[in-house]
Design a protein around this motif. Sequence first.
Motif, PDB file in Angstrom:
ATOM      1  N   ASN A 109       0.847  -1.197   0.000  1.00  0.00           N
ATOM      2  CA  ASN A 109       0.000   0.000   0.000  1.00  0.00           C
ATOM      3  C   ASN A 109       0.889   1.257   0.000  1.00  0.00           C
ATOM      4  O   ASN A 109       1.561   1.535   0.984  1.00  0.00           O
ATOM      5  CB  ASN A 109      -0.881  -0.047   1.260  1.00  0.00           C
ATOM      6  N   THR A 111       0.298   4.272   0.395  1.00  0.00           N
ATOM      7  CA  THR A 111       0.000   5.289   1.410  1.00  0.00           C
ATOM      8  C   THR A 111       0.029   4.723   2.833  1.00  0.00           C
ATOM      9  O   THR A 111      -0.452   5.354   3.767  1.00  0.00           O
ATOM     10  CB  THR A 111      -1.364   5.980   1.143  1.00  0.00           C
ATOM     11  N   CYS A 112       0.611   3.538   2.985  1.00  0.00           N
ATOM     12  CA  CYS A 112       0.783   2.986   4.334  1.00  0.00           C
ATOM     13  C   CYS A 112       1.900   3.764   5.039  1.00  0.00           C
ATOM     14  O   CYS A 112       2.922   4.088   4.435  1.00  0.00           O
ATOM     15  CB  CYS A 112       1.147   1.512   4.273  1.00  0.00           C
ATOM     16  N   ARG A 123       6.158  -4.270   9.261  1.00  0.00           N
ATOM     17  CA  ARG A 123       5.756  -5.296  10.231  1.00  0.00           C
ATOM     18  C   ARG A 123       4.471  -5.952   9.733  1.00  0.00           C
ATOM     19  O   ARG A 123       3.505  -5.256   9.403  1.00  0.00           O
ATOM     20  CB  ARG A 123       5.526  -4.606  11.570  1.00  0.00           C
ATOM     21  N   TYR A 137       0.717  -4.798   9.823  1.00  0.00           N
ATOM     22  CA  TYR A 137       0.372  -4.419  11.192  1.00  0.00           C
ATOM     23  C   TYR A 137      -0.179  -2.995  11.228  1.00  0.00           C
ATOM     24  O   TYR A 137      -1.063  -2.682  12.016  1.00  0.00           O
ATOM     25  CB  TYR A 137       1.633  -4.515  12.056  1.00  0.00           C
ATOM     26  N   TYR A 138       0.310  -2.145  10.343  1.00  0.00           N
ATOM     27  CA  TYR A 138      -0.090  -0.737  10.365  1.00  0.00           C
ATOM     28  C   TYR A 138      -1.396  -0.492   9.612  1.00  0.00           C
ATOM     29  O   TYR A 138      -2.342   0.025  10.169  1.00  0.00           O
ATOM     30  CB  TYR A 138       1.036   0.144   9.807  1.00  0.00           C
ATOM     31  N   CYS A 139      -1.434  -0.865   8.330  1.00  0.00           N
ATOM     32  CA  CYS A 139      -2.628  -0.507   7.543  1.00  0.00           C
ATOM     33  C   CYS A 139      -3.591  -1.679   7.347  1.00  0.00           C
ATOM     34  O   CYS A 139      -4.649  -1.512   6.756  1.00  0.00           O
ATOM     35  CB  CYS A 139      -2.220   0.086   6.196  1.00  0.00           C
ATOM     36  N   GLU A 140      -3.208  -2.869   7.810  1.00  0.00           N
ATOM     37  CA  GLU A 140      -4.064  -4.067   7.774  1.00  0.00           C
ATOM     38  C   GLU A 140      -4.293  -4.619   6.366  1.00  0.00           C
ATOM     39  O   GLU A 140      -5.154  -5.463   6.162  1.00  0.00           O
ATOM     40  CB  GLU A 140      -5.422  -3.815   8.456  1.00  0.00           C
ATOM     41  N   ARG A 141      -3.536  -4.132   5.382  1.00  0.00           N
ATOM     42  CA  ARG A 141      -3.710  -4.674   4.028  1.00  0.00           C
ATOM     43  C   ARG A 141      -2.870  -5.943   3.851  1.00  0.00           C
ATOM     44  O   ARG A 141      -1.797  -6.075   4.426  1.00  0.00           O
ATOM     45  CB  ARG A 141      -3.256  -3.664   2.982  1.00  0.00           C
ATOM     46  N   GLU A 142      -3.381  -6.813   2.967  1.00  0.00           N
ATOM     47  CA  GLU A 142      -2.636  -8.030   2.611  1.00  0.00           C
ATOM     48  C   GLU A 142      -1.931  -7.792   1.290  1.00  0.00           C
ATOM     49  O   GLU A 142      -2.580  -7.382   0.315  1.00  0.00           O
ATOM     50  CB  GLU A 142      -3.602  -9.195   2.396  1.00  0.00           C
TER      51      GLU A 142
END
Lengths: 151, 316
Positions: A109, A111-112, A123, A137-142
Amino acid sequence: MKKELKIPRIKDGTVIDHITAGNAVKVLHILGIPKSSSSTVSVAMNVKSKLGKKDIVKVENRELDPHEVNKIALIAPKASINFIRDYAVTKKHKVKLPDEIIGIVSCSNPTCVSNAKEPVKSRFIVISKDPPRIKCYYCEREPEDIADKII
Amino acid sequence: MLFFLIRMDFKGKDIISIKDFSKKEIDYILDYAKDMVRYAMGEKYKNVLGGKVLSSLFFEPSTRTRLSFESAMNRLGGRVIGFSDPSGTSQKKGESLADTIRMADSYSDAIVVRHPHEGAARLAAEFAEVPVLNAGDGAGRHPTQCLLDLFTIRTEKKKIKKNKIVLLGDLKYGRTVHSLAYALSLYGAELTFVSPASLKMPNEVINECKELGIEPTYTSNIEKAIKDADVLYVTRIQRERFPDAEEYNRVVGAYKIDNNLLKNGKENLIVMHPLPRVTEINPEVDTTPHAIYFKQAFNGVPVRMALLSLVIGGKL
């Protein structure tokens, strides 16, 4: 009748066995081989085995460290690592995906916050070990293609 | 009643994602928010957070979230420091978010942060000792909006479970609908998604609903969707989330809610919107009993009062 080996035995080094069929090239990419090493590397793909087809990689004169092993687990969760010395297996273990992957994969991502200039390492939380699925861990995207995002 | 005997301890807890909370914890927050309503309206006053300071760090524009957080802190007797425009801060000089957070951490008892990068609040929580409340991180999460939406549905419909809820508009980039779809699934609401084809709900959100036992239905036909709906949740097509103007221009104005359309719905259908709205809801709807969005915006105050009181540690 004596079984014939597809790739000859190596004297010293590492054999990565039971790689998901078709993923050997990605494993080499993750390990930065051959760029980071002058070792002789042999690759066998779609080798028949008791559990179906698999890939095998043999790297001469190089022993992988645990950090590298974890990277492999991301795309070859069933792989086993054999350390070879003087033609004999001295150590053998299965790769194991840890619960968290830190500093190995970058977030897909753009923009993460982990891709911004912040003092943190990337992470990921492992949400499935087989097949490997990780979530930032930060933006929850896979990430769609983990191998593509290996740092 | 056993429920009232249980005091959940939220002191020091970060509010980053609705997924960090169990249904029981959400219920506890919503119950506490209900107790806050008269205080939020100014009818009652208690110095719950006297002497406490809240840092309000808004790196992106906001009206409701920022003002309702500030109102909430003031209503509880606390004070607010911070900024609503980062251009006057050291971020302009290239300071990292982590360093800004370290400063705010030493100046206050809690930090509210809105930031354009997804995951910014989670990062802030790593660098702060005091609790961090996520006021929206890019196209990511907005847990306090989600809580006030749940509070609004529960207040208006007496329960959340089994309500037929239509989520309409920008379901791809809209950060409120992602958290809300998850939370509504947690409560067992029936979900219908309505959006232009290019703004469909992301698969990962749909999968989360399914994992919670909810099978959302999808349609692009709003007339059909609202027929038996209890709640219509409308979102704005957000220009700022689009990678290019061409895609934005193609879909803006795809759905418009007006009194004519609402004739297809039930008499007690409520229309919600996280606001700001632009053209998606005709102002003629404002004066109908369907329009709940201004009340919904007010609900941000009691919900945020409850959260601030819980995480900072004051008692009503």
